[in-house]
Write a protein that holds these residues in place. Structure first.
Motif, PDB file in Angstrom:
ATOM      1  N   CYS A   8       1.037  -1.103  -0.168  1.00 17.66           N
ATOM      2  CA  CYS A   8      -0.207  -0.025  -0.114  1.00 17.66           C
ATOM      3  C   CYS A   8       0.764   1.176   0.215  1.00 17.66           C
ATOM      4  O   CYS A   8       0.601   2.599  -0.560  1.00 17.66           O
ATOM      5  CB  CYS A   8      -0.733   0.018   1.050  1.00 17.66           C
ATOM      6  N   ALA A   9       1.758   1.492   0.966  1.00 20.64           N
ATOM      7  CA  ALA A   9       3.458   2.578   1.175  1.00 20.64           C
ATOM      8  C   ALA A   9       3.272   3.208  -0.409  1.00 20.64           C
ATOM      9  O   ALA A   9       3.407   4.512  -0.276  1.00 20.64           O
ATOM     10  CB  ALA A   9       3.889   2.299   1.589  1.00 20.64           C
ATOM     11  N   PRO A  10       3.717   2.109  -1.455  1.00 20.74           N
ATOM     12  CA  PRO A  10       3.943   2.703  -2.655  1.00 20.74           C
ATOM     13  C   PRO A  10       3.476   3.765  -3.249  1.00 20.74           C
ATOM     14  O   PRO A  10       3.494   4.351  -4.303  1.00 20.74           O
ATOM     15  CB  PRO A  10       4.837   1.732  -3.341  1.00 20.74           C
ATOM     16  N   PHE A  11       1.878   3.716  -3.158  1.00 19.71           N
ATOM     17  CA  PHE A  11       0.568   4.351  -4.031  1.00 19.71           C
ATOM     18  C   PHE A  11       0.239   5.631  -3.326  1.00 19.71           C
ATOM     19  O   PHE A  11       0.088   6.582  -3.893  1.00 19.71           O
ATOM     20  CB  PHE A  11      -1.231   2.758  -4.128  1.00 19.71           C
ATOM     21  N   VAL A  12       0.463   5.197  -1.737  1.00 18.66           N
ATOM     22  CA  VAL A  12       0.264   6.456  -0.820  1.00 18.66           C
ATOM     23  C   VAL A  12       1.582   7.350  -1.840  1.00 18.66           C
ATOM     24  O   VAL A  12       1.412   8.815  -1.810  1.00 18.66           O
ATOM     25  CB  VAL A  12       0.724   6.390   0.142  1.00 18.66           C
ATOM     26  N   PHE A  13       3.295   6.896  -1.641  1.00 17.56           N
ATOM     27  CA  PHE A  13       4.031   7.728  -2.225  1.00 17.56           C
ATOM     28  C   PHE A  13       3.767   8.535  -3.241  1.00 17.56           C
ATOM     29  O   PHE A  13       3.618   9.875  -4.016  1.00 17.56           O
ATOM     30  CB  PHE A  13       5.008   7.031  -2.226  1.00 17.56           C
ATOM     31  N   LEU A  14       2.705   7.546  -4.435  1.00 15.53           N
ATOM     32  CA  LEU A  14       2.563   7.967  -6.348  1.00 15.53           C
ATOM     33  C   LEU A  14       1.519   9.155  -5.700  1.00 15.53           C
ATOM     34  O   LEU A  14       1.315  10.093  -7.090  1.00 15.53           O
ATOM     35  CB  LEU A  14       2.251   6.891  -6.987  1.00 15.53           C
ATOM     36  N   SER A  15       0.912   9.072  -4.586  1.00 16.73           N
ATOM     37  CA  SER A  15      -0.287   9.478  -4.877  1.00 16.73           C
ATOM     38  C   SER A  15       0.102  11.180  -4.335  1.00 16.73           C
ATOM     39  O   SER A  15      -0.180  12.222  -3.831  1.00 16.73           O
ATOM     40  CB  SER A  15      -1.485   9.883  -4.119  1.00 16.73           C
ATOM     41  N   VAL A  16       1.100  11.372  -3.543  1.00 18.22           N
ATOM     42  CA  VAL A  16       1.242  12.434  -2.789  1.00 18.22           C
ATOM     43  C   VAL A  16       2.739  13.226  -3.544  1.00 18.22           C
ATOM     44  O   VAL A  16       2.596  14.945  -3.763  1.00 18.22           O
ATOM     45  CB  VAL A  16       2.277  12.366  -1.334  1.00 18.22           C
ATOM     46  N   TYR A  17       3.769  11.766  -3.900  1.00 21.55           N
ATOM     47  CA  TYR A  17       4.654  13.118  -4.458  1.00 21.55           C
ATOM     48  C   TYR A  17       4.394  13.764  -6.030  1.00 21.55           C
ATOM     49  O   TYR A  17       4.748  15.028  -5.544  1.00 21.55           O
ATOM     50  CB  TYR A  17       5.486  12.190  -5.586  1.00 21.55           C
ATOM     51  N   PRO A  18       2.859  14.588  -6.699  1.00 21.16           N
ATOM     52  CA  PRO A  18       2.920  15.465  -7.487  1.00 21.16           C
ATOM     53  C   PRO A  18       2.651  16.651  -6.895  1.00 21.16           C
ATOM     54  O   PRO A  18       2.814  17.147  -7.414  1.00 21.16           O
ATOM     55  CB  PRO A  18       1.340  14.735  -8.008  1.00 21.16           C
ATOM     56  N   LYS A  19       2.014  16.408  -6.038  1.00 17.08           N
ATOM     57  CA  LYS A  19       1.055  17.322  -4.974  1.00 17.08           C
ATOM     58  C   LYS A  19       1.894  18.205  -4.475  1.00 17.08           C
ATOM     59  O   LYS A  19       1.930  19.499  -4.158  1.00 17.08           O
ATOM     60  CB  LYS A  19       0.446  16.659  -3.509  1.00 17.08           C
ATOM     61  N   LEU A  20       3.154  17.369  -4.335  1.00 20.34           N
ATOM     62  CA  LEU A  20       4.940  18.969  -3.901  1.00 20.34           C
ATOM     63  C   LEU A  20       5.185  19.072  -4.676  1.00 20.34           C
ATOM     64  O   LEU A  20       5.311  20.481  -4.430  1.00 20.34           O
ATOM     65  CB  LEU A  20       5.897  17.467  -3.443  1.00 20.34           C
ATOM     66  N   GLY A  21       4.718  18.544  -6.322  1.00 21.28           N
ATOM     67  CA  GLY A  21       5.603  19.865  -7.659  1.00 21.28           C
ATOM     68  C   GLY A  21       4.704  20.614  -7.758  1.00 21.28           C
ATOM     69  O   GLY A  21       5.070  21.371  -8.072  1.00 21.28           O
TER      70      GLY A  21
ATOM     71  N   VAL B 155       3.514  22.744   4.436  1.00 24.78           N
ATOM     72  CA  VAL B 155       3.525  21.836   3.631  1.00 24.78           C
ATOM     73  C   VAL B 155       2.308  21.147   3.828  1.00 24.78           C
ATOM     74  O   VAL B 155       1.948  20.358   3.254  1.00 24.78           O
ATOM     75  CB  VAL B 155       5.181  20.908   3.505  1.00 24.78           C
ATOM     76  N   ILE B 156       2.116  19.805   4.814  1.00 21.97           N
ATOM     77  CA  ILE B 156       1.504  19.197   4.944  1.00 21.97           C
ATOM     78  C   ILE B 156      -0.235  19.932   4.249  1.00 21.97           C
ATOM     79  O   ILE B 156      -0.273  18.906   3.978  1.00 21.97           O
ATOM     80  CB  ILE B 156       1.893  18.489   6.520  1.00 21.97           C
ATOM     81  N   PRO B 157       0.067  20.722   5.296  1.00 23.55           N
ATOM     82  CA  PRO B 157      -2.036  21.285   4.437  1.00 23.55           C
ATOM     83  C   PRO B 157      -1.384  20.775   2.846  1.00 23.55           C
ATOM     84  O   PRO B 157      -2.813  20.878   2.827  1.00 23.55           O
ATOM     85  CB  PRO B 157      -2.217  22.504   5.251  1.00 23.55           C
ATOM     86  N   GLN B 158      -0.559  21.713   2.390  1.00 24.37           N
ATOM     87  CA  GLN B 158      -0.860  21.619   1.046  1.00 24.37           C
ATOM     88  C   GLN B 158      -0.633  20.904   0.032  1.00 24.37           C
ATOM     89  O   GLN B 158      -1.920  20.971  -0.493  1.00 24.37           O
ATOM     90  CB  GLN B 158       0.633  22.421   0.649  1.00 24.37           C
ATOM     91  N   ILE B 159      -0.235  19.697   0.648  1.00 22.72           N
ATOM     92  CA  ILE B 159      -0.065  18.249  -0.040  1.00 22.72           C
ATOM     93  C   ILE B 159      -1.374  17.310   0.499  1.00 22.72           C
ATOM     94  O   ILE B 159      -1.029  16.300   0.383  1.00 22.72           O
ATOM     95  CB  ILE B 159       0.685  17.953   0.330  1.00 22.72           C
ATOM     96  N   MET B 160      -2.002  17.572   1.471  1.00 24.70           N
ATOM     97  CA  MET B 160      -3.417  17.010   2.312  1.00 24.70           C
ATOM     98  C   MET B 160      -4.149  16.003   1.227  1.00 24.70           C
ATOM     99  O   MET B 160      -4.312  14.908   1.917  1.00 24.70           O
ATOM    100  CB  MET B 160      -4.362  17.727   3.259  1.00 24.70           C
ATOM    101  N   PRO B 161      -4.602  16.642   0.567  1.00 27.12           N
ATOM    102  CA  PRO B 161      -5.563  16.070  -0.760  1.00 27.12           C
ATOM    103  C   PRO B 161      -4.887  14.439  -1.473  1.00 27.12           C
ATOM    104  O   PRO B 161      -5.388  14.352  -1.076  1.00 27.12           O
ATOM    105  CB  PRO B 161      -5.889  17.105  -1.964  1.00 27.12           C
TER     106      PRO B 161
END
Lengths: 264, 274
Positions: free
Chosen positions: B142-155, B180-186
């Motif tokens: 599961c964790a890799p999918f969280v990574f893939l979902s959060v990473y683009p938000k940082l960009g 940072v955290i609130p910005q990438i919350m979605p």
């Protein structure tokens, strides 16, 4: 000054986690695959696999099954995705969501439903193992094919099709020479998400007719026999196939979000 | 064009029918006393009564949900930290993150489950009854999918906000937490949801790493199809229907929320252009 905190340090726990639980297991698999039960190194496991007609038959059978399943998925998913994306149906997003919603319903329950229906239609499912395998796998994996193709087609600039028409292409030519090539990344992504599970998800077949002959089931039977060496050998063969496939298909990270079922 | 649209509708609805016919037929029969599909039957809620009163079933469902939540929380923490760490690292390290993260995504689940089992149970000798192999294994899934979902938000985030927080006197750790955290919350939320659904759907990692006496919905259903207990089999039809309705409600809710958002966006765009 600013203290010792740097933002890149945040990744350390995950990096360690990946090293221990992703990389280390692969190293262990390689070790077990190349040793026999007494720990002696060698390629005996592989020689056994590639010289035994039964296991080679399983490999060929699963490749054929995966190929046919992928084709059937594609034949259903492409028109569905194409017509949904190209049409002027309202509430496209709602229909797309309905199409991929099965991803979020436990697959064993969906296969149970399918099994009950097929049994009424066909009687004993074990009489047509190949056909039922294809039906079961297609039913399970169809959403994973529809979503990337739809996403790709809906990204295509509509004016390109109009330009083709203006330049004298009939609708068939415009489709074959403009839209189809442009939609290929979605197709490739969908194929790579269906082909591999179709080689390995033996539970679908197990549930449908209590017996399976694909690569995944070999791991299952080695596991039940506590034969870690044999299971590792099959895992390694599958990993090689996965690597080849990933290299051929190009490593598309969109695949990840598609498999996770993200349509948002 | 009009004709074209009706073909499109026909194809789309044919595929929807294909997808939903088995689920809906099963849902229909779950409200009867039939023991197999096609039997003449009378209306009955017995399957639902069995589903909610049989302790074995209730325990199994509770266990599956608790496991999914535990795995999703762990995956969300690890995946989010990993995405941030990777995003702010040098290109070489970033590449290493991405490659390692991609392995469980493209790997066959049966290989992931088997390899985790070998490492933790066979090599390290960890007892499956501790739930450690199961939770660790599903987290790999599961964790890799969280990574893939959060990473683009940082960009997508404006990097100068973080700089501004530092200029205003926030420590880097505070700036990460409060800016940072609130910005990438979605991205974090959708990663969490994905992790829950992946854990609920998992069969292979669970079957290779779970304690013998513990069952998830997947492993339970697979065993039940081999067994001959009719009342359990038909109670699972009820479970299938309940899950279908829950997922349907969530999807409809999400869709309504999104189309509301799109509508306000369109309205805003119009206002801007007007």
């Amino acid at each position: 000054m600013k203290g010792t905190f740097q933002r890149k340090y945040l990744g350390i726990p995950y990096a360690l986690y990946l090293l221990v639980f992703v990389i280390l297991p692969l190293i262990v698999i390689v070790y077990y695959a190349f040793t026999d039960a007494s720990g002696r190194p060698g390629i005996g496991n592989f020689i056994n696999f590639f010289t035994d007609p039964n296991t080679m038959g399983t490999l060929v059978y699963s490749l054929v099954l995966a190929f046919v399943t992928t084709c059937v998925c594609l034949l259903i998913a492409y028109p569905a995705a194409y017509f949904l994306a190209a049409s002027r149906i309202r509430s496209k997003s709602a229909i797309l969501m309905l199409m991929v919603m099965p991803m979020w319903i436990n697959f064993t329950l969906r296969i149970t439903a399918l099994k009950e229906i097929l049994t009424v239609v066909e009687g004993n499912l074990a009489f047509h193992p190949f056909v039922n395998s294809v039906i079961g796998m297609t039913y399970d994996f169809l959403p994973f094919m529809i979503l990337p193709i739809y996403n790709q087609i809906s990204r295509i600039d509509k004016s390109l099709i109009e330009a083709a028409a203006d330049l004298g292409a009939d609708p068939r030519q415009a489709f074959l020479r403009v839209l189809l090539p442009l939609s290929m990344p979605g197709v490739i992504s969908g194929v790579s998400m269906v082909f591999l599970p179709a080689m390995t998800n033996y539970v679908v077949l197990d549930m449908l007719y209590n017996s399976t002959y694909i690569m995944g089931s070999l791991i299952g039977s080695y596991f039940s026999a506590y034969d870690w060496h044999g299971g590792s050998m099959i895992s390694l063969i599958l990993l090689v196939i996965i690597c080849l496939f990933t290299l051929l298909a190009g490593n598309d990270e969109n695949e990840g979000t598609a498999r996770g079922g993200s349509v948002l | 064009m009009k004709k074209n649209n009706s073909i499109a509708l026909a194809v789309v609805f044919a595929v929807l029918l294909l997808i939903y016919a088995p689920i809906l037929i099963l849902a229909f029969y779950s409200f009867t006393d039939a023991s197999s599909i096609g039997e003449s039957a009378h209306f009955s809620l017995q399957n639902y009564i069995t589903l909610f009163t049989t302790e074995e079933l209730a325990e199994m469902i509770k266990g599956t949900v608790l496991l999914a939540l535990a795995v999703a929380i762990l995956s969300t923490i690890l995946g989010t930290l990993g995405a941030m760490g990777a995003f702010y690292s040098k290109p070489g390290a970033l590449r290493a993150y991405r490659v390692m993260n991609q392995i469980p995504v493209v790997n066959a689940d049966v290989v992931t489950g088997f390899s985790i089992c070998i490492l933790l149970v066979v090599v390290f000798g960890i007892n499956k009854d501790t739930f450690f192999p199961l939770v660790a294994g599903q987290t790999v899934l599961c964790a890799p999918f969280v990574f893939l979902s959060v990473y683009p938000k940082l960009g997508q985030m404006d990097p100068s906000i973080y700089e501004a927080a530092l200029d205003l006197g926030a420590s880097p750790a505070t700036a990460v937490r409060k800016v940072v955290i609130p910005q990438i919350m979605p991205g974090i939320v959708s990663g969490f949801v994905m992790a829950v659904t992946l854990s609920l759907d998992d069969y292979f990692v669970a079957t290779y790493t779970k304690p013998a006496a513990f069952d998830t919905i997947s492993t339970y259903v697979v065993n039940a199809t081999r067994g001959s207990r009719t009342e359990i089999k038909t109670a699972l039809w009820a479970l299938s229907t309940v899950i279908f309705l829950i997922v349907l409600c969530i999807c409809l809710g999400m869709n309504r929320k999104r189309s509301a958002k799109e509508n306000t966006k369109v309205r805003k765009d119009r206002r801007v252009s007007a």
